[in-house]
Structure formats: structure tokens, C-alpha cells
Design a protein around this motif. Sequence first.
Motif, PDB file in Angstrom:
ATOM      1  N   LEU A 197      40.114  32.667  42.750  1.00  0.00           N
ATOM      2  CA  LEU A 197      40.221  31.202  42.750  1.00  0.00           C
ATOM      3  C   LEU A 197      41.326  30.735  43.692  1.00  0.00           C
ATOM      4  N   LEU A 198      42.355  31.551  43.815  1.00  0.00           N
ATOM      5  CA  LEU A 198      43.406  31.255  44.791  1.00  0.00           C
ATOM      6  C   LEU A 198      42.803  31.338  46.193  1.00  0.00           C
ATOM      7  N   ALA A 199      42.009  32.377  46.418  1.00  0.00           N
ATOM      8  CA  ALA A 199      41.339  32.535  47.717  1.00  0.00           C
ATOM      9  C   ALA A 199      40.354  31.394  47.965  1.00  0.00           C
ATOM     10  N   THR A 200      39.660  30.986  46.900  1.00  0.00           N
ATOM     11  CA  THR A 200      38.710  29.870  47.028  1.00  0.00           C
ATOM     12  C   THR A 200      39.435  28.584  47.393  1.00  0.00           C
ATOM     13  N   SER A 201      40.621  28.389  46.822  1.00  0.00           N
ATOM     14  CA  SER A 201      41.400  27.182  47.136  1.00  0.00           C
ATOM     15  C   SER A 201      41.709  27.118  48.627  1.00  0.00           C
ATOM     16  N   TYR A 202      42.143  28.233  49.186  1.00  0.00           N
ATOM     17  CA  TYR A 202      42.422  28.264  50.635  1.00  0.00           C
ATOM     18  C   TYR A 202      41.128  28.062  51.429  1.00  0.00           C
ATOM     19  N   ALA A 203      40.047  28.685  50.971  1.00  0.00           N
ATOM     20  CA  ALA A 203      38.762  28.548  51.677  1.00  0.00           C
ATOM     21  C   ALA A 203      38.290  27.107  51.656  1.00  0.00           C
TER      22      ALA A 203
END
Length: 593
Positions: free
Chosen positions: A264-270
Motif C-alpha cells: 500500500l505504501l508502494a501503491t501510494s507512490y504509484a
Amino acid sequence: MDRMEELGFRSETDRQIFREAAAPVELSPFGLHSGMFVPTLERQGTPEQSRKWVPLGKSFKMIGTYAQTELGHGTFIRGLETTATFDPETQEFILDSPTLSSIKYWPGNVAKTVNHCLVMAQLYTQGKCHGTHLFLVQVRNMEDHTIMPGLEIGDIGPKLGFDGVDNGFMRFNKYRIPRMNMLMRYAKVLENGDYIKPKNAKLTYGAMVMIRVFIVMDAFKTLSRAAVIAVRYSAVRRQSELRPGGEEAQVMDYQTQQYKLFPLLATSYAFLLAAEGMSQIYAKISSDIERGNLEDMPQLHALACGLKAFCTWVACEGIEVCRMSCGGHGYSHASGIPKIYANIVGACTYEGENTVMMLQTARYLSKCYIRGQRGESLPELIQYLTTDLNVKSTLGEDCSFESLVAAYSHRAARMVAVACKLQQTNKKKGMAGHDAWNKSTVPFIAATKAHCHLFIVRNFVTILSQKKIDPATHNVLSQLCTLYAVYGIVENMGEFMQDGYFNQDQVSILNRKVLALLEDIRPNAVALVDAFDYPDHLLQSCLGRYDGQVYEALYEYSKSSPLNNTDIHSSYYNYIRPMMQKRSESKNISAKL
Ligand SMILES: CCCCCCCCCC/C=C\CCC/C=C/C(=O)SCCNC(=O)CCNC(=O)[C@H](O)C(C)(C)COP(=O)(O)OP(=O)(O)OC[C@H]1O[C@@H](n2cnc3c(N)ncnc32)[C@H](O)[C@@H]1OP(=O)(O)O
Ligand SMILES: Cc1cc2nc3c(=O)[nH]c(=O)nc-3n(C[C@H](O)[C@H](O)[C@H](O)COP(=O)(O)OP(=O)(O)OC[C@H]3O[C@@H](n4cnc5c(N)ncnc54)[C@H](O)[C@@H]3O)c2cc1C
């Protein structure tokens, strides 16, 4: 003197960031005024109308909203029933709500806040209906804010969230407005009642496209805020023994907690990068449209619909995962997460219900697929549709960006082809076009989600390969990008594996890679959420506060509960004590019996 003027905020983006910081959780009752009403006057009004009304809107001398949805229709705009009938004798439009279902219902801030509305109504002139158009309507007296005669206005009542917005209902009873209150940039009604039609009837829908683009950024903002809270709390919270007999572990050291939060952290950046990419595409195509070049309008509509739906669905699911990863304290308003969820989950419905939006994109993909099959050229973002589906993956241990983008392209191309072939098969079976479409919409939704997922992965990879970023930061962002892509494959493996695109060894590589990336990201997790730089005032969270003083904050928060204003609550005297006395009397009676 406008506070934002004082602070020197000139760009609308900066002004919006300031507004959100000033009203971070309850949403501003002027959000629609600034975000939809004024920009629509600018984009849909003639130059003269813009010059007249936009300064009034920007200086809040006129406060408005966007009133389109009715009791009976929200999605199907062509089915809206509010009428605007031109009266050439008086040079006015007569607005009317002819049926119960035609009552405007849901428009934000219409109940108590605004004095004007942009109303979407069916335009009638010379006895003919010309479809839906926008009209500027004064709804309250500018002197005393009373409701204008001929209107019934009220609040629709409590909602799941959006408490700072007074969504209302509005009923017109032969309500007259000047002819020049029709927004006439694209379509016109002349003094004699002649209708001048626009180059494209959907230009009137432009405001919705603009907000859908904004909502992609809202999906990033809300998911990232929940991720900040959950990751910081996971660093502070210690629970259970990871090592037998050892000290209680930071819950962030549990692999399951990492598997919940780091993707979800990665999704936030994406999503941040996707929202920026979407905004750039919107800026370019909308300026083309304003210059009369409508060529890319379908592509913009399709992308805005798809990303708005995809990103809000994923963000809302992710915010719930963040809440649950905080245990009991996540369920408290003290965490700040329930409010984030309650205020964004409506975005799966407003500005275009997500399924309907996905189907708009699917319709575009279906047309592009046919063009691709004919060998016609396709817009760059869609060219993957002509991918050779016989090719297998070359993915290796390194899970290179190239192999990941190729996998997402293959998956989307294959799924669009499957849906289109079903639609074509339905037609060959003799189904009418609309039935052939409807009976293939479930696969089309799945294919459109894959299409959006590809856009986001490819966008992330492209930015990392194009932007000049210092090596250390590039390395961490590359880990996030790889995690976002690999996690997406692992979680949707069936869609990637259905035609044997990956072999068993590659599936094993991907399953190992996603776990290895969790360990890689663990040391930087807190720094990665701190990088969003959300101040505590904006997060409004005892769990996600920067100083990590969670238990102290929770204790103070609890003591501030209104229920603690008195030691004994009035309910004791009104209900509990009488009940207990009654019980004891009845017990005495039964003892005597
Ligand atoms: C920098 C500053 C930042 C500021 C940010 C501030 C933000 C503040 C806002 C706060 C956020 C949110 C607050 C909540 C506010 C909520 C407001 C609302 O909800 S307003 C009401 C929204 N309602 C809708 O979205 C309704 C959805 N329905 C539709 O859009 C249409 O009915 C649709 C598209 C589903 C069907 O339309 P229609 O039936 O007319 O068309 P067809 O399906 O038959 O398609 C025909 C043809 O037209 C093309 N088409 C359709 N729409 C568009 C469009 N918008 N643009 C371009 N083209 C369009 C469609 O693709 C078809 O093309 P074809 O080639 O024939 O296939
Ligand atoms: C918080 C909030 C704020 C809002 N603010 C505003 C505002 O400021 N101004 C305004 O005008 N409106 C506003 N709205 C209304 C909003 O725009 C509509 O609710 C939205 O467009 C959905 O339309 P609907 O309610 O008619 O849903 P419906 O379309 O009736 O949806 C019901 C179900 O029908 C399905 N469905 C409908 N059509 C199709 C189709 N063609 N194919 C497949 N399935 C279909 C949907 O997928 C959904 O599952 C707001 C709504 C909310 C929740």
C-alpha cells in the motif's frame, strides 16, 4: 484581504492544498465551489460570461455548486428530467421539476451554503428538446440568503461521511432565469429561440471529466495518509513475542504486517505519479479541446473514467487494510482512519459510479481493439492491444522493469481480446448489439482494470527511467515500483497465468521476490511515509503523530470524550436506577410469594 492572497498563493493547486490543510478531514463546504463551480464557469461559459461571473466566484461574492443528479437519475444524464424551456417573449428559460423523480438530489452545499447553482437540465426551445445543458441559477437572495421564490431547497439528511458538505435537494416550480444564464461556450440559444448545437454534445460533460482527474489525486492523498498512520503506528506498537522469551516485537517486524502495508505504501507512490501523469494528459488535451481540437477527447474521457474508478476502488480497500492493521485503536476516531475512509469511499460513487465509469473505458477499449485488428494506428497508451499473445515471459530472477511491463501489457491485451471475442461471439449468435455488449461486460470490467493497472505500472517505470534521481533515492523508489508490480502479479496470478505466460519457475521467482522486497523496504518504511510530509494537524491521528507518543495521545483523546464531562451520566437517573429499583421491588415481591 484573502488569507491566500496574503500568503501569496497564486496557483489554484497551491490554493487547493491550503484549503485542504485548513479543513483536512471534514472537507470544506466550499470544495465544490472552488473545484467545480468556478472552473466550469471558466470552461463552459463564453468569454463574456466568464469575465462577468468568474471574478465573482473567485472572490466568493457568488458561491455555487454543481446540481446535476436527481432523485431518479444520477448515472444516466440523458435521462435527467429537469427542464429548461426557452420563452422568447421574455428572453428567459423556465426551469421546472415536472416529476418527483426530477427533484435535484445530492448536489453538495446546495442545502444551506450556496447562493447559486450550475444546473444540468433538458433544454427545450421552439418545442424541441436538445438534450442536457448547464444553466447558472441563483437559488438564494444575495441580501439575506433566503431561498428564492419558486424553489424548494433542503438538506438530504445524515450520510456515511462527507459531514462537512450539506448535500441537498432542490425543486423548481416554473422558475425563470435570463437567457444569458445558459452556459453558451459550446451550444447557444439565440434571441429568436434558434438552437446552435455544439461540435460535440459531450462537451457539456467536461466538468465531470475535470473532477474525475482531481479524484485520482484524492485517491493518492487519502491512501497515503492512511498508510502514514498505519506504518508509523506499526513502528511504535509492540505486541506479542516474535522470539520466544524475547521482548515484544514491533508489529512492523511481522511479515504479515509488512505484506499488508508495504504494497500500500508502494501503491501510494504509484498513485501519486499516476495522478500527476493523468493531470498532465488532462492539461494537454483539455487545452486542445478549448482550441477546438476534439481529436483526443475520447482518449481523455476513457482514461479519466478508468483511473478514477480503479484508483478509488484500490484506495478504499487499502485504507480499510490500514485501519485493520492498527487493531482496536484503528477502529477509534482517534486513529483518524475512519474519517479518511468515510470521506473518500463516496468517490466510488460520485462523479460517475465506478462500474459505469469502467464500462465507459471498456467501450473505448472495445473500439480500439477492432481498429487494432484492422491494422489501424492506435494512440500510444493503447498500442499494447496489438501485442503478440503467443509470446511468453522472459522474466528472470531480477524481475526487471522491462519484463514486468511486458507482463502487464500481455495480461491487459489478452483480457481485452477475451472480452471483445465474447462480445463478437454474442453478436454471431444473433444477439442485438446492446445485448451482445451487456452479456460481455463482466469480462470487460476485468479487462479494464488490467488496462488501468498497466497504465500505472508503466507510468511508474517510465518516470524512474526518465527522471534524474539521486542513486540512493532511485534505488528505494525502484524497490517500491518493483514491489507494486510484483505484488500486483502475485495477487492476480490467475489473470497472468491463464495462457501460460509465466512458467512455474517464474511464478516461484515472483513469490520469492515479493517477500524479499518486504525485507528490503523495512529499513526505509518510516522514512518513506515521513517523506509525504503530512503535518500532524492534517492527519489528526493519535496513532500517526510524528513524535510517536501514541499512548499519551490516546489517553488525552479519551479524557476529552464528551461522555466524561460528568462522572454519572443522566441515563443512570433516567433509566438505569429506575430499572434496578423495579428489579429489586419485583425480587422482594417474588421472595414474598
Ligand atoms: C488544481 C485544483 C484542484 C481542485 C480540486 C478540488 C476538487 C473538489 C471536488 C471535490 C471532489 C468531489 C466532491 C463530490 C462532487 C460530486 C459531484 C457529482 O457527483 S456531479 C454528478 C456526477 N455525475 C456523473 O458523473 C454521471 C455519470 N454519467 C455520465 O457521465 C454519462 O451518463 C455516461 C458517460 C455514463 C453516459 O453518457 P451518455 O449516455 O450521454 O453517453 P453514451 O454512453 O451513450 O456514449 C456516447 C458517446 O459519448 C462519449 N462520452 C460520454 N461521456 C463523455 C465525456 N464526458 N467526454 C467525452 N466523451 C464522452 C462516449 O464515450 C460515447 O462515445 P462513442 O465514441 O460513441 O463510444
Ligand atoms: C458523497 C456524494 C456527493 C455527491 N455530490 C454530488 C454533487 O455535488 N452534484 C451532483 O449532481 N451529484 C452528486 N452526487 C450524486 C452522484 O453523482 C451520483 O450518485 C452518481 O453519479 C451515481 O448515480 P446514481 O446515484 O444514479 O447511481 P446508479 O447509477 O443508480 O447506481 C446504482 C447501480 O446501478 C448500476 N448501473 C447504473 N447504470 C449502469 C449501466 N449503464 N451499466 C451497468 N450498471 C449500471 C451501478 O453500477 C450501481 O451498481 C453525489 C453523490 C455522493 C454519494
